[in-house]
Structure formats: structure tokens, C-alpha cells
Design a protein around this motif. Structure first.
Motif, PDB file in Angstrom:
ATOM      1  N   ASP A   1       0.887  -0.803  -0.049  1.00 41.01           N
ATOM      2  CA  ASP A   1       0.199  -0.166  -0.308  1.00 41.01           C
ATOM      3  C   ASP A   1       0.775   1.151   0.462  1.00 41.01           C
ATOM      4  OD1 ASP A   1      -2.550  -1.302   0.038  1.00 41.01           O
ATOM      5  OD2 ASP A   1      -2.245  -1.825   2.344  1.00 41.01           O
ATOM      6  N   GLN A   2       1.769   0.941   0.982  1.00 36.29           N
ATOM      7  CA  GLN A   2       2.817   2.277   0.690  1.00 36.29           C
ATOM      8  C   GLN A   2       3.552   2.496  -0.190  1.00 36.29           C
ATOM      9  OE1 GLN A   2       5.264   1.550   4.033  1.00 36.29           O
ATOM     10  NE2 GLN A   2       3.477   1.400   5.382  1.00 36.29           N
ATOM     11  N   GLU A   3       3.905   1.261  -0.936  1.00 35.61           N
ATOM     12  CA  GLU A   3       4.658   1.412  -2.469  1.00 35.61           C
ATOM     13  C   GLU A   3       3.577   2.451  -3.402  1.00 35.61           C
ATOM     14  OE1 GLU A   3       7.078  -1.479  -5.285  1.00 35.61           O
ATOM     15  OE2 GLU A   3       5.391  -1.853  -4.251  1.00 35.61           O
ATOM     16  N   GLU A   4       2.427   1.566  -3.175  1.00 37.07           N
ATOM     17  CA  GLU A   4       1.799   2.099  -4.264  1.00 37.07           C
ATOM     18  C   GLU A   4       1.214   3.540  -4.236  1.00 37.07           C
ATOM     19  OE1 GLU A   4      -1.395   1.512  -7.298  1.00 37.07           O
ATOM     20  OE2 GLU A   4      -0.163   0.202  -7.172  1.00 37.07           O
ATOM     21  N   ALA A   5       0.837   4.103  -2.544  1.00 36.09           N
ATOM     22  CA  ALA A   5       1.017   5.786  -2.539  1.00 36.09           C
ATOM     23  C   ALA A   5       2.146   6.206  -3.011  1.00 36.09           C
ATOM     24  CB  ALA A   5       0.555   6.282  -1.024  1.00 36.09           C
ATOM     25  N   PHE A   6       2.982   5.951  -2.345  1.00 34.30           N
ATOM     26  CA  PHE A   6       4.202   6.587  -2.929  1.00 34.30           C
ATOM     27  C   PHE A   6       4.212   6.752  -4.807  1.00 34.30           C
ATOM     28  CE2 PHE A   6       9.272   6.114  -5.232  1.00 34.30           C
ATOM     29  CZ  PHE A   6       9.217   7.124  -4.478  1.00 34.30           C
ATOM     30  N   VAL A   7       4.017   6.025  -5.888  1.00 33.16           N
ATOM     31  CA  VAL A   7       3.790   5.661  -6.845  1.00 33.16           C
ATOM     32  C   VAL A   7       2.918   6.917  -7.338  1.00 33.16           C
ATOM     33  CG1 VAL A   7       3.687   4.766  -9.125  1.00 33.16           C
ATOM     34  CG2 VAL A   7       5.347   3.802  -7.344  1.00 33.16           C
TER      35      VAL A   7
ATOM     36  N   THR B   1      22.095 -13.310  -5.317  1.00 28.39           N
ATOM     37  CA  THR B   1      22.956 -14.978  -4.954  1.00 28.39           C
ATOM     38  C   THR B   1      22.098 -14.899  -3.423  1.00 28.39           C
ATOM     39  OG1 THR B   1      24.654 -13.454  -3.758  1.00 28.39           O
ATOM     40  CG2 THR B   1      25.316 -14.543  -5.446  1.00 28.39           C
ATOM     41  N   HIS B   2      20.581 -14.312  -3.326  1.00 28.50           N
ATOM     42  CA  HIS B   2      20.216 -13.870  -2.164  1.00 28.50           C
ATOM     43  C   HIS B   2      19.234 -15.583  -2.366  1.00 28.50           C
ATOM     44  CE1 HIS B   2      16.965 -13.170   0.711  1.00 28.50           C
ATOM     45  NE2 HIS B   2      16.087 -13.399  -0.153  1.00 28.50           N
ATOM     46  N   LYS B   3      19.155 -16.126  -2.060  1.00 28.39           N
ATOM     47  CA  LYS B   3      18.850 -17.516  -1.300  1.00 28.39           C
ATOM     48  C   LYS B   3      17.230 -17.599  -0.609  1.00 28.39           C
ATOM     49  CE  LYS B   3      22.603 -20.770  -2.264  1.00 28.39           C
ATOM     50  NZ  LYS B   3      24.019 -21.756  -1.902  1.00 28.39           N
ATOM     51  N   GLY B   4      16.133 -17.453  -1.673  1.00 24.35           N
ATOM     52  CA  GLY B   4      15.441 -17.652  -0.872  1.00 24.35           C
ATOM     53  C   GLY B   4      14.132 -17.479  -1.284  1.00 24.35           C
ATOM     54  N   THR B   5      12.642 -17.531  -1.814  1.00 26.06           N
ATOM     55  CA  THR B   5      11.342 -16.648  -1.923  1.00 26.06           C
ATOM     56  C   THR B   5      12.352 -15.437  -2.653  1.00 26.06           C
ATOM     57  OG1 THR B   5      10.084 -18.366  -0.432  1.00 26.06           O
ATOM     58  CG2 THR B   5       9.097 -16.647  -2.294  1.00 26.06           C
ATOM     59  N   LEU B   6      11.639 -15.968  -4.214  1.00 25.20           N
ATOM     60  CA  LEU B   6      11.492 -15.045  -4.969  1.00 25.20           C
ATOM     61  C   LEU B   6      10.356 -13.806  -5.238  1.00 25.20           C
ATOM     62  CD1 LEU B   6      14.114 -16.508  -8.573  1.00 25.20           C
ATOM     63  CD2 LEU B   6      14.306 -14.955  -6.187  1.00 25.20           C
ATOM     64  N   VAL B   7      10.571 -12.869  -5.425  1.00 27.61           N
ATOM     65  CA  VAL B   7       9.416 -12.338  -5.240  1.00 27.61           C
ATOM     66  C   VAL B   7       8.826 -11.701  -6.585  1.00 27.61           C
ATOM     67  CG1 VAL B   7       8.408 -10.176  -4.605  1.00 27.61           C
ATOM     68  CG2 VAL B   7       9.515 -11.369  -3.472  1.00 27.61           C
ATOM     69  N   HIS B   8       7.780 -11.790  -6.817  1.00 23.10           N
ATOM     70  CA  HIS B   8       7.003 -11.017  -8.283  1.00 23.10           C
ATOM     71  C   HIS B   8       7.850  -9.669  -8.919  1.00 23.10           C
ATOM     72  CE1 HIS B   8       5.765 -14.813 -10.166  1.00 23.10           C
ATOM     73  NE2 HIS B   8       4.624 -14.743  -8.594  1.00 23.10           N
ATOM     74  N   LEU B   9       8.387  -9.131  -9.557  1.00 23.04           N
ATOM     75  CA  LEU B   9       8.631  -7.442  -9.306  1.00 23.04           C
ATOM     76  C   LEU B   9       7.008  -7.007 -10.278  1.00 23.04           C
ATOM     77  CD1 LEU B   9      11.616  -7.417 -10.961  1.00 23.04           C
ATOM     78  CD2 LEU B   9      11.264  -6.646  -8.855  1.00 23.04           C
ATOM     79  N   TYR B  10       6.766  -6.007  -9.539  1.00 22.90           N
ATOM     80  CA  TYR B  10       5.827  -5.248 -10.227  1.00 22.90           C
ATOM     81  C   TYR B  10       5.774  -4.159  -9.923  1.00 22.90           C
ATOM     82  CZ  TYR B  10       1.363  -2.988  -9.332  1.00 22.90           C
ATOM     83  OH  TYR B  10       0.284  -2.032  -9.574  1.00 22.90           O
ATOM     84  N   PHE B  11       5.443  -3.488 -10.714  1.00 24.17           N
ATOM     85  CA  PHE B  11       5.086  -2.026 -11.236  1.00 24.17           C
ATOM     86  C   PHE B  11       4.160  -1.030 -11.848  1.00 24.17           C
ATOM     87  CE2 PHE B  11       6.370   2.304 -12.863  1.00 24.17           C
ATOM     88  CZ  PHE B  11       6.946   2.560 -11.840  1.00 24.17           C
ATOM     89  N   PRO B  12       2.991  -0.481 -11.352  1.00 24.30           N
ATOM     90  CA  PRO B  12       1.751   0.087 -12.296  1.00 24.30           C
ATOM     91  C   PRO B  12       2.307   0.773 -13.928  1.00 24.30           C
ATOM     92  CG  PRO B  12       2.442   1.442 -10.021  1.00 24.30           C
ATOM     93  CD  PRO B  12       2.947   0.116 -10.464  1.00 24.30           C
TER      94      PRO B  12
END
Length: 326
Positions: free
Chosen positions: A278-284, A309-320
Motif C-alpha cells: 500500500d505504501q509503495e502504491e501511494a508513493f508511486v 545470489t540471495h537464496k530464498g523466495t523470489l518475489v514477482h517484480l511489480y510496477f503499475p
């Protein structure tokens, strides 16, 4: 549309609970639970494709019970066709919906009812199987691709194998224990077990692609199935306390009701908090309002731009992007 479907599903779930349990008060309690649970409310006003699935699933149960009680192949065919819609909508529904139909059908109609389901429903069931083959192939291919990219959480760790309904910040902490009260109802014990098994399978199937941010959304379906035994347990417990009412029992009933109401507060406060998304959306959007009127070039991260090289869950990149298309 999803908000409308969420509201429209309430009478269907009430009808399903009434037919399954044979207790109108438990059906009314179920409606109140679904209407007041913050996770369900937030879910029904989101873009999650489980919203129409819940609507269809409620209709499946209503049609299935009517078909079993009245031995009507037409209602059974309609239920199976609705099941086909569910099964091609999300990967886990390929297994979950048939299991729910068979488990609930057996619990409600017994072995004779299950035999009738298989005898009367096999033509429609075979048609649905063929219709779902492309979905099954697609799910297998995408799962293999996600696994190859280390983006399938279950293939990396079981740390996300969590059932959201027992999280007091997602669901009221005093609701799920009422399933133990529901199991004590001998006449409905088989049905309660079938619903608990269906909810357990629904939770388990989400672990294949479950990150912490996803729990509230993808596990709503299993939670709704669990709420039917919860409503039965609350109704049974209240009936026991009311029967032969004394002052002490009345005080206990009042205290339990207040405690249940209080347990709704933490998840509602949590649901109303502003998330990082929500904060990211408000900033954009704020940045968009401050752009000059002349054309500008927008630079943002995209797939292939980040090498980590981060080992973990990959997060989908999102931009409106759609906000900046004009």
C-alpha cells in the motif's frame, strides 16, 4: 464484481450449511462468521481468483446435496459442471474440488449415496476430466519451470507450511477450537470429519506455492470450509449452555460470547493496517502527481535487471505501468 460475488455467496453458503447440518441456527451463525471475518472481507474485495471459486463451491454443495437427497441427475450434472469451472481456475482445485464432492457426498449420503453419485455422474465427470486436461498439462509445465528457477517455495523450505486460520492476527483465536465441540455431535460426526479433511487438504495444497504474504489470500477457501464445523460447534455449545439455563450457565455463555467478540479485534486491526505494498502504491501515485507536464522517460527495474545470489523466495517484480501510459 468480486465484492458483489462475495455478498452473493453468503446465501449460498447458508443454504449449503442448512442442507448439510440440518440446523438453521448453525447456518445463520456461518453467515455472520463469513460476513464478519476480516480476512474473508478483505479477500472478497481483492483481485484474488478464489472469490468466484468460493461462489461456485457453495453452489456445488447446494446442488450436490439436493441431488443426493432427491436422486436428481440434473442437479448432479450442474454441480459437476460448476466443479469443472473451479478446477480450471486454480491449480490446486484439480485435486481439491473432486475430493470435497466425494467426501461430503459420502458423509451425507453414505455408501449408497456415493454409489449413486458415481453411477449417475460419470458421463459429466468424464467430460470435465477431458476439459481439465489442458489445465493439468499447463500446471505441470509451470510447476517445472518455477522449480527450475527456484521460485517454488515448497521445493526450497517447509518454513512457510503454516495454517493461517490458527494465526490470531489473521483469524479470531477462539473460533477454530470449536471444531472439537462439533466433533462431539455424533449424528454429524462423519460430515464434520469430511469437512475437516477437505479443509486440511485445501491448506496442504497451498504449501506448494506459499510465501508469508500469500497465506491470507490463498488459504481463505480452506478456512471457509472450516467455518462450517466452527458454526456447528458454536451452535452446539450454546444449545448446551442454554438448556436448563441457570445463572451460572448464563454468565459462562455471556463470558464466552464476549471472549469470542474480543478475539475479532486483533485480526481486524491487522487487516486495516497499511501494508508495504500500500505504501509503495501511494508513493508511486504521489510521484506521478508531481511529474512535469512535458514528456519524461521512466526508468524502473524489470526482469533481468537484478542479479542476486540471495537464496530464498523470489518475489514477482511489480510496477503499475498503466498509470504512466498516457
Amino acid at each position: 464484481l468480486h465484492a458483489v460475488l462475495g455478498v452473493a455467496s453468503l446465501p449460498l453458503w447458508a443454504a449449503a450449511a442448512s442442507r448439510l447440518l440440518g440446523r438453521s441456527r448453525a447456518a445463520v451463525l456461518l453467515v455472520w462468521l463469513l460476513a464478519l471475518l476480516p480476512t474473508v472481507v478483505v479477500h472478497d474485495t481483492s483481485e484474488a481468483n478464489t472469490v468466484p471459486i468460493l461462489w461456485w463451491l457453495a453452489g456445488i454443495l447446494v446442488l450436490l446435496i439436493d441431488a443426493l437427497d432427491k436422486r436428481r441427475p440434473l442437479e448432479l450434472t450442474a454441480a459437476i459442471l460448476l466443479a469443472g469451472l473451479c478446477m480450471i481456475s486454480r491449480p490446486e482445485q484439480l485435486l481439491l474440488v473432486p475430493f470435497v464432492m466425494l467426501a461430503v457426498g459420502f458423509a451425507h449420503g453414505g455408501l449408497a449415496g456415493l454409489r449413486w453419485l458415481l453411477a449417475a455422474g460419470w458421463p459429466a465427470a468424464m467430460a470435465v476430466v477431458f476439459l481439465c486436461l489442458p489445465q493439468a498439462v499447463h500446471v505441470g509445465e509451470r510447476a517445472a519451470l518455477l522449480k527450475a528457477r527456484h521460485s517454488l517455495p515448497l521445493m526450497q523450505s517447509v518454513s512457510f507450511a503454516w495454517v493461517g486460520v490458527v494465526d490470531p492476527l489473521l483469524y479470531p483465536a477462539l473460533l477454530w477450537p470449536f471444531t472439537f465441540v462439533a466433533i462431539r455431535e455424533r449424528a454429524l460426526r462423519g460430515l464434520v470429519v469430511a469437512l475437516l479433511a477437505s479443509a486440511t487438504l485445501a491448506f496442504a495444497l497451498t504449501w506448494a506455492d506459499l510465501c508469508p504474504a500469500n497465506i491470507a489470500r490463498v488459504q481463505v477457501l480452506g478456512s471457509v470450509l472450516l467455518m462450517i464445523p466452527v458454526a456447528l460447534g458454536i451452535e452446539a455449545g450454546a444449545s448446551h449452555l442454554i438448556r436448563g439455563t441457570t445463572r451460572g450457565r448464563a454468565l459462562i455463555a455471556g463470558g464466552v460470547a464476549l471472549a469470542i467478540a474480543a478475539s475479532f479485534v486483533p485480526p481486524w486491526l491487522n487487516a486495516m493496517e497499511q501494508t508495504p505494498e500500500d505504501q509503495e502504491e501511494a508513493f508511486v501515485r504521489e510521484a506521478l502527481d508531481k511529474l512535469p507536464e512535458q514528456p519524461v522517460q521512466l526508468v524502473r527495474l524489470g526482469y533481468g535487471d537484478v542479479d542476486s545470489t540471495h537464496k530464498g523466495t523470489l518475489v514477482h517484480l511489480y510496477f503499475p505501468d498503466y498509470l504512466f501510459e498516457d
